[in-house]
Design a protein around this motif. Structure first.
Motif, short mmCIF file in Angstrom:
data_model
loop_
_atom_site.label_atom_id
_atom_site.label_comp_id
_atom_site.label_asym_id
_atom_site.label_seq_id
_atom_site.Cartn_x
_atom_site.Cartn_y
_atom_site.Cartn_z
N VAL A 38 0.89 -1.24 0.07
CA VAL A 38 -0.29 0.00 0.02
C VAL A 38 0.90 1.26 0.14
O VAL A 38 1.89 1.14 0.73
N GLU A 44 -3.99 10.27 -0.86
CA GLU A 44 -4.44 8.96 -1.16
C GLU A 44 -3.82 7.86 -0.72
O GLU A 44 -2.60 8.11 -0.35
N ARG A 46 -3.39 3.80 -2.06
CA ARG A 46 -3.24 2.97 -3.08
C ARG A 46 -2.88 1.70 -2.77
O ARG A 46 -1.72 1.56 -2.07
N ASN A 48 -7.02 1.09 -3.26
CA ASN A 48 -8.34 1.64 -2.72
C ASN A 48 -9.51 1.14 -3.43
O ASN A 48 -9.66 1.76 -4.46
N PRO A 49 -10.26 0.37 -3.09
CA PRO A 49 -10.30 -0.28 -1.65
C PRO A 49 -9.21 -1.57 -1.38
O PRO A 49 -8.80 -1.91 -2.69
N LYS A 116 -8.75 9.26 2.72
CA LYS A 116 -9.31 7.75 3.48
C LYS A 116 -9.37 6.63 2.38
O LYS A 116 -9.10 6.90 1.34
N GLY A 117 -9.75 5.49 2.99
CA GLY A 117 -9.92 4.48 2.30
C GLY A 117 -10.69 3.48 2.58
O GLY A 117 -11.57 3.69 3.80
#
Length: 123
Positions: A38, A44, A46, A48-49, A116-117
């Motif tokens: 991740v 951000e 990544r 995500n999700p 967020k994610g």
């Protein structure tokens, strides 16, 4: 007397229904680990999700690319700071199915509130 010696020999070799000669009891299986790389960067995460299966042992290897960041996943009680240019590994077992939000927990600039994610744990 001969029958007693035969029965004693069978008992010493593991019995009539015992394990075959030379075999050993199986060690418990090591659970499979689902490792996911991740990245965290303004503003951000990544991928995500993040998708995993219920029951999986998960290792999230999170790298902060541009700034200090954090990773907070309330449902699993996880809060971790990540220094710029470093990686941390977060280990947990995905024992609850559902969609769980996570966010950056270290202020990283004007877009911080939108960093967020979601973690999706599928049945």
């Amino acid at each position: 007397m001969r029958t007693a010696k035969i029965l004693l020999a069978i008992a010493m070799l593991g019995g009539i229904n015992g394990p075959a000669s030379g075999s050993q009891a199986s060690a418990p299986e090591t659970p499979q680990v689902h490792e996911i790389a991740v990245t965290a960067k303004k503003y951000e995460f990544r991928p995500n999700p993040i998708r995993v299966a219920k029951g999986e042992h998960v290792n999230l290897v999170i790298t902060a690319l541009d700034h200090d960041h954090g990773f907070k996943l309330d449902e699993y009680g996880i809060t971790q700071s990540i220094k710029k240019g470093t990686s941390v590994t977060i280990e947990f077992t995905a024992d609850k199915a559902g969609t769980f939000p996570f966010h950056c927990s270290v202020f990283c600039g004007l877009g911080h509130a939108g960093m967020k994610g979601v973690l999706v744990v599928e049945e």
